[in-house]
Scaffold this motif. Structure first.
Motif, PDB file in Angstrom:
ATOM      1  N   ASP A  62       0.833  -1.194   0.000  1.00  0.00           N
ATOM      2  CA  ASP A  62       0.000   0.000   0.000  1.00  0.00           C
ATOM      3  C   ASP A  62       0.873   1.253   0.000  1.00  0.00           C
ATOM      4  N   ASN A  63       0.230   2.408  -0.143  1.00  0.00           N
ATOM      5  CA  ASN A  63       0.947   3.678  -0.179  1.00  0.00           C
ATOM      6  C   ASN A  63       0.309   4.695   0.770  1.00  0.00           C
ATOM      7  N   THR A  64      -0.119   4.216   1.927  1.00  0.00           N
ATOM      8  CA  THR A  64      -0.785   5.096   2.889  1.00  0.00           C
ATOM      9  C   THR A  64       0.240   5.866   3.724  1.00  0.00           C
ATOM     10  N   VAL A  65      -0.226   6.932   4.355  1.00  0.00           N
ATOM     11  CA  VAL A  65       0.652   7.786   5.160  1.00  0.00           C
ATOM     12  C   VAL A  65       1.174   7.030   6.370  1.00  0.00           C
ATOM     13  N   TYR A  66       0.293   6.265   7.034  1.00  0.00           N
ATOM     14  CA  TYR A  66       0.738   5.579   8.249  1.00  0.00           C
ATOM     15  C   TYR A  66       1.719   4.450   7.941  1.00  0.00           C
ATOM     16  N   THR A  67       1.655   3.883   6.745  1.00  0.00           N
ATOM     17  CA  THR A  67       2.654   2.875   6.374  1.00  0.00           C
ATOM     18  C   THR A  67       4.023   3.512   6.249  1.00  0.00           C
ATOM     19  N   THR A  68       4.053   4.692   5.624  1.00  0.00           N
ATOM     20  CA  THR A  68       5.321   5.425   5.491  1.00  0.00           C
ATOM     21  C   THR A  68       5.869   5.823   6.857  1.00  0.00           C
ATOM     22  N   PRO A 123      15.989  11.735   5.611  1.00  0.00           N
ATOM     23  CA  PRO A 123      16.013  13.207   5.637  1.00  0.00           C
ATOM     24  C   PRO A 123      14.615  13.794   5.587  1.00  0.00           C
ATOM     25  N   PRO A 124      14.400  14.936   6.233  1.00  0.00           N
ATOM     26  CA  PRO A 124      13.080  15.580   6.196  1.00  0.00           C
ATOM     27  C   PRO A 124      12.667  15.914   4.762  1.00  0.00           C
ATOM     28  N   GLY A 125      11.414  15.745   4.477  1.00  0.00           N
ATOM     29  CA  GLY A 125      10.898  16.055   3.150  1.00  0.00           C
ATOM     30  C   GLY A 125      11.024  14.924   2.159  1.00  0.00           C
ATOM     31  N   VAL A 126      11.735  13.855   2.543  1.00  0.00           N
ATOM     32  CA  VAL A 126      11.895  12.716   1.633  1.00  0.00           C
ATOM     33  C   VAL A 126      10.758  11.724   1.886  1.00  0.00           C
ATOM     34  N   THR A 127      10.027  11.380   0.842  1.00  0.00           N
ATOM     35  CA  THR A 127       8.904  10.453   0.948  1.00  0.00           C
ATOM     36  C   THR A 127       9.321   9.076   0.448  1.00  0.00           C
ATOM     37  N   ILE A 128       9.080   8.072   1.267  1.00  0.00           N
ATOM     38  CA  ILE A 128       9.415   6.700   0.877  1.00  0.00           C
ATOM     39  C   ILE A 128       8.291   6.141   0.025  1.00  0.00           C
TER      40      ILE A 128
END
Length: 366
Positions: free
Chosen positions: A54-60, A75-80
């Motif tokens: 999935d690609n949900t916020v809580y998974t990240t 690093p801040p601002g980096v999205t997995i």
């Protein structure tokens, strides 16, 4: 055809109508108070998926938190963006008398938009009880009984539910729950189905085996038995109690109707008072019929398709059912079958008898 449906719907009657001439073991009729399973729940991550995560916020967030525990800082601002990870909920039951180190099965369910958990591995996750304490740790390969295949054009084929799986023996018990089995001088036997007659029979059977005042029926659910204080003796004592055979009390007069499937189960002692019931059927048929209107030649008009509605109302022949005093189950079914009524007709007849106060039974509609 309708007769066969009635007979099929009432196929379970014979089993319910048979007299309770057999005896059941206490082991099959009761549970021991305090000896029960406890539910555990948890949250975790399943990794190693083949692009079906999935690609949900809580998974990240969960993935970043896990990596931080191993010294890896995002690093801040980096999205997995990882389609190989899925957030899952975990649940299981901690069986009674479970000891530290024993293994129990765990059910894993996706809580995001993961397409499948097939081939994934659950990372170490705590399982907590209702009190918030951790009682087991889960980890292992997820076994999924379904699969899903989708095409680039949006077509999809799914077998079973691929977003739910199990890990056999996937949780290790880490904390023991105190059990009141060895506490006190009594053992309470709780009937699976409350019945005063069965409770009385059970107390009498135990008293015949152990002596007077050894057991007492507290109510229609519980039989209290005097038990030895020594834990080893108490285990053997319960083992002997479980072998005692008891004749269960016969069930109350009851009719259970499943209005969705048309299934009807009628108990043995169902009877009706003198009554006559008529049951008719009113059917309304609505049909939409297209009518094509074409313009005259060279009029430059357009062909128009309109719909007309035909309504037909049919009044079926009313059926009269006459029930004499003390009519039995067999006679009720025979009377309905003779006129070829459907299960829905029988439901309507039973409800009418209940409203008139002529049905000597409890009518349960589910």
């Amino acid at each position: 055809m309708k007769c066969s449906r009635i007979l099929s719907a009432l196929g379970l009657i014979a089993a319910l109508a048979a007299p309770a001439a057999h005896a059941d073991r206490i082991k099959d009729l009761v549970s021991i108070a305090g000896v029960r399973a406890n539910q555990l729940v948890g949250y975790g991550l399943v990794v190693g998926l083949d692009g079906t995560g999935d690609n949900t916020v809580y998974t990240t967030q969960s993935l970043k938190s896990m990596l931080a525990q191993f010294g890896i800082t995002i690093p801040p601002g980096v999205t997995i963006q990882s389609k190989n990870v899925a957030a899952v909920s975990l649940h299981t039951e901690l069986p009674p008398f479970a000891k530290t180190g024993q293994l129990i099965d765990v059910t894993v369910s996706s809580i995001g938009n993961a397409k499948s958990l097939r081939g994934g591995t659950l990372l170490m996750s705590p399982l907590k009880g209702a009190d918030g304490n951790v009682y087991a740790i889960a980890q292992g390969n997820v076994v999924v009984g379904g699969f899903g295949i989708s095409g680039s054009d949006g077509s999809k084929v799914t077998v079973n539910v691929p977003s739910v799986g199990r890990i056999p023996g996937g949780a290790s018990v880490e904390r023991v729950i105190a059990n009141p089995f060895n506490v006190g001088q009594f053992i309470d036997l709780n009937l699976h189905t409350a019945d005063f007659t069965t409770a009385q029979h059970m107390a009498a059977a135990i008293n015949r085996l152990l002596g007077e005042n050894s057991a007492a029926a507290l109510d229609g659910r519980t039989v209290r038995v005097v038990a030895p204080q020594n834990p080893d003796q108490r285990v053997g004592f319960v083992a002997e109690l479980e072998k005692v055979e008891v004749e269960p009390g016969e069930g109350a007069a009851r009719i259970i109707v499943n209005s969705r499937t048309g299934t009807i189960v009628i108990g043995k002692h169902v009877t009706v008072a003198p009554a006559a019931v008529t049951h008719g059927s009113l059917s309304v048929t609505i049909t939409n019929r297209p009518v094509i209107s074409q313009p005259e030649a060279l009029s430059r008009g357009e062909t128009v398709v309109e719909k007309t509605t035909d309504i037909q109302v049919n009044q079926g022949t009313g059926r009269m059912f006459l029930f004499e005093t003390g009519v039995s189950l067999d006679q009720i079914v025979r009377a309905v079958n003779q006129v070829g009524a459907a299960p829905g007709d029988l439901i309507a007849i039973l409800e009418a008898l209940k409203e008139a106060g002529a049905l000597q039974a409890e009518l349960i509609v589910i």
